[in-house]
Enzyme design. Structure first.
Site, PDB file in Angstrom:
ATOM      1  CD  GLU A 249      -2.782  -1.027   2.515  1.00  0.00           C
ATOM      2  OE1 GLU A 249      -4.001  -0.829   2.385  1.00  0.00           O
ATOM      3  OE2 GLU A 249      -2.221  -1.176   3.625  1.00  0.00           O
TER       4      GLU A 249
ATOM      5  CE1 TYR B 110     -21.885  23.287  -1.417  1.00  0.00           C
ATOM      6  CE2 TYR B 110     -22.132  24.388  -3.519  1.00  0.00           C
ATOM      7  CZ  TYR B 110     -22.666  23.976  -2.318  1.00  0.00           C
ATOM      8  OH  TYR B 110     -23.959  24.252  -2.021  1.00  0.00           O
TER       9      TYR B 110
ATOM     10  CD  GLU C   7      -8.944   4.168  11.813  1.00  0.00           C
ATOM     11  OE1 GLU C   7      -9.574   3.145  12.126  1.00  0.00           O
ATOM     12  OE2 GLU C   7      -8.053   4.165  10.936  1.00  0.00           O
TER      13      GLU C   7
ATOM     14  CE  LYS D 284      -6.363   1.545   2.237  1.00  0.00           C
ATOM     15  NZ  LYS D 284      -5.558   1.184   3.415  1.00  0.00           N
TER      16      LYS D 284
END
Length: 121
Positions: free
Chosen positions: A22, A54, A74, A99
């Site tokens: 990853e 935005y 997190e 994810k």
């Protein structure tokens, strides 16, 4: 105050994860965010400077994600929440980070956090 603006499925590119495979290249995360705000001034004036922008929010979130290489969703979620509160004055927010492809046999995995004073929907 029960007005919310939202951004749905904002693509963020980030090196993220705890496994070696990853950490090789950035991956795409999907970010949904709701921000409590009072839209009356923007509605009355019809001027962007009285509203939450935005596009400005999306650009800042993309820049933040690209600048980080966290191990955990997190961590990224907390940094995004802090940025939204600090830079855009969010008194309440709900943030969802997805994810995709992280766990086989799922459409996605992720985290949902709320920060700030709870606001009725």
């Amino acid at each position: 105050m029960s007005d919310h603006i939202y951004i749905d499925a904002l693509e963020l590119r980030c090196v993220i994860g705890v496994h070696a495979h990853e950490r090789v290249a950035p991956r795409t995360l999907l970010c949904d965010v709701q921000l409590a705000c009072d839209t009356r001034a923007a509605a009355a004036s019809d001027r962007l400077e009285h509203a939450l922008d935005y596009d400005a929010i999306a650009q800042r979130l993309r820049a933040l994600a690209a600048s980080m290489q966290p191990a955990l969703l997190e961590t990224l979620a907390e940094r995004i929440a802090e940025l939204l509160q600090r830079e855009f004055g969010a008194r309440w927010l709900r943030l969802r980070l997805d994810k995709p492809g992280a766990v086989a046999g799922t459409r996605g995995v992720g985290i949902v956090i709320e920060r700030g004073l709870r606001v009725p929907a």
